[in-house]
Design a protein around this motif. Structure first.
Motif, mmCIF file in Angstrom:
data_model
loop_
_atom_site.group_PDB
_atom_site.id
_atom_site.type_symbol
_atom_site.label_atom_id
_atom_site.label_comp_id
_atom_site.label_asym_id
_atom_site.label_seq_id
_atom_site.Cartn_x
_atom_site.Cartn_y
_atom_site.Cartn_z
ATOM 1 N N ASP A 102 -15.158 2.355 -3.115
ATOM 2 C CA ASP A 102 -15.356 0.901 -2.954
ATOM 3 C C ASP A 102 -16.729 0.647 -2.323
ATOM 4 O O ASP A 102 -16.809 0.153 -1.174
ATOM 5 C CB ASP A 102 -14.291 0.337 -1.992
ATOM 6 N N TYR A 110 -5.283 1.880 -5.519
ATOM 7 C CA TYR A 110 -4.938 0.520 -5.946
ATOM 8 C C TYR A 110 -4.041 0.523 -7.196
ATOM 9 O O TYR A 110 -3.336 -0.435 -7.458
ATOM 10 C CB TYR A 110 -6.206 -0.266 -6.292
ATOM 11 N N ARG A 154 -12.007 -1.729 0.548
ATOM 12 C CA ARG A 154 -12.293 -3.144 0.813
ATOM 13 C C ARG A 154 -10.995 -3.906 1.038
ATOM 14 O O ARG A 154 -10.941 -4.834 1.829
ATOM 15 C CB ARG A 154 -13.060 -3.719 -0.386
ATOM 16 N N ASP A 155 -9.938 -3.511 0.326
ATOM 17 C CA ASP A 155 -8.649 -4.189 0.466
ATOM 18 C C ASP A 155 -7.548 -3.173 0.787
ATOM 19 O O ASP A 155 -6.771 -2.777 -0.096
ATOM 20 C CB ASP A 155 -8.318 -4.947 -0.829
ATOM 21 N N ALA A 180 -3.883 -4.120 -0.161
ATOM 22 C CA ALA A 180 -3.512 -3.997 -1.586
ATOM 23 C C ALA A 180 -3.167 -2.543 -1.904
ATOM 24 O O ALA A 180 -2.197 -2.269 -2.627
ATOM 25 C CB ALA A 180 -4.648 -4.484 -2.479
ATOM 26 N N TRP A 194 -15.213 0.201 5.580
ATOM 27 C CA TRP A 194 -14.968 -1.246 5.617
ATOM 28 C C TRP A 194 -14.337 -1.657 6.930
ATOM 29 O O TRP A 194 -15.001 -2.148 7.816
ATOM 30 C CB TRP A 194 -14.079 -1.648 4.421
#
Ligand code: SAM
Length: 276
Positions: free
Chosen positions: A92, A136, A159-160, A163, A207
């Motif tokens: 990411d 993901y 980043r997420d 998720a 992140w």
């Protein structure tokens, strides 16, 4: 028996280890043949809140050289799947690093993602299956369901992260063991309040680094109940870790020694189960 220095199929473990430009994990692949890893989980592995994995189907998400996957196998798992991304491009990367990040990583880690895992699995005689799929994209259709899911030092690179944890939740029918770097200062200042520090800039592709409460909340936010949580401990640097210089690193090392009991990366682990 002494190791040979031949070039044939019987090449010794030490020569095979030297074929990999960068080892993330410190692994003993044959008696006395230890990889020069950036990190050495061996001294702390028994402190993790392991569930009983004997006879279970287990998943290690973001396996790198496979230390946690091989540990699941060593602990008696019936089947272990280890997942990772296929190439350096698939991290990411923050927007500013997207163009040059993959080449910078290839320059130190070599172009072939998964080489360390493949060498280690072969030398250990492991049956762990490595599957290239992003965290993901985990789903029951893609990889099936697992009794135990393990995820180490991956969420900070995403980043997420919620998720990815939700995708792990979709394939977890038993327990999740999550271990992640945590910020000790934020943990001390906010023992119960979930907070995280945002990076999203540097070439380490990091992140969110949360405090211990933030790590627990990420897991809960994705639909798990935390069953057990450790206090922060230091995940030790391995023999291959680059030397750490500078005042900031020295201060951070000193606080890790004081607050997390040793030198290394401040880490916290949780055992969780899907919320019903
Ligand atoms: C910092 S290493 C952690 C290795 C190991 N899990 C541990 O705890 O020591 C992060 C790993 O996650 C992988 N990774 C990065 N992005 C990923 C993603 N989206 N899905 C799955 N794995 C990913 C990296 O390739 C690398 O193998």
């Amino acid at each position: 028996m002494a190791e040979t220095t031949s070039t044939g199929p019987e090449r010794g473990a030490r020569e095979r280890i030297a074929d990999n430009p960068l080892w993330y994990h410190t692994l003993e692949l044959a008696p006395g043949a230890v990889t020069p890893g950036w990190f050495d989980l061996r001294p702390v592995v028994d402190r993790l809140p392991w569930p009983d994995v004997r006879g279970k189907r287990c998943l290690d998400v973001g396996t790198y050289d496979g230390f946690l996957a091989f540990e699941l196998e060593r602990r008696g798992a019936a089947e272990v799947v280890a997942t990772d991304i296929a190439d350096h491009e698939s991290w990411d990367w923050p927007a500013r690093m997207r163009a040059r990040g993959p080449a910078a990583l290839a320059a130190i880690a070599g172009p072939e993602k998964g080489l360390g895992f493949r060498l280690a699995a072969e030398l250990l005689g492991s049956r762990v299956e490595r599957v290239e799929v992003s965290a993901y994209d985990l789903s029951p259709d893609r990889v099936g369901e697992f009794d135990v899911v393990v995820c180490g030092s991956l969420l900070l690179h995403l980043r997420d992260p919620i998720a990815a944890l939700e995708a792990m939740r979709s394939v977890c029918r038993g327990q999740l063991l999550s271990l992640e770097e945590v910020r000790l200062g934020l943990t001390l200042r906010h023992p119960r309040r979930p907070v995280a520090e945002l990076d999203g800039a540097g070439e380490l592709c990091q992140w969110w680094i949360a405090n211990a409460a933030g790590h627990r909340r990420m897991v809960e936010a994705a639909g798990f109940d935390v069953v057990r949580a450790t206090r922060p401990f230091a995940e030790p640097f391995g023999p291959g870790h680059p030397a750490r210089g500078g005042v900031r690193a020295r201060l951070r090392d000193a606080s890790t020694r004081t607050l997390a009991g040793g030198a290394g990366v401040p880490t916290a682990a949780v055992l969780a189960a899907p919320a019903v």
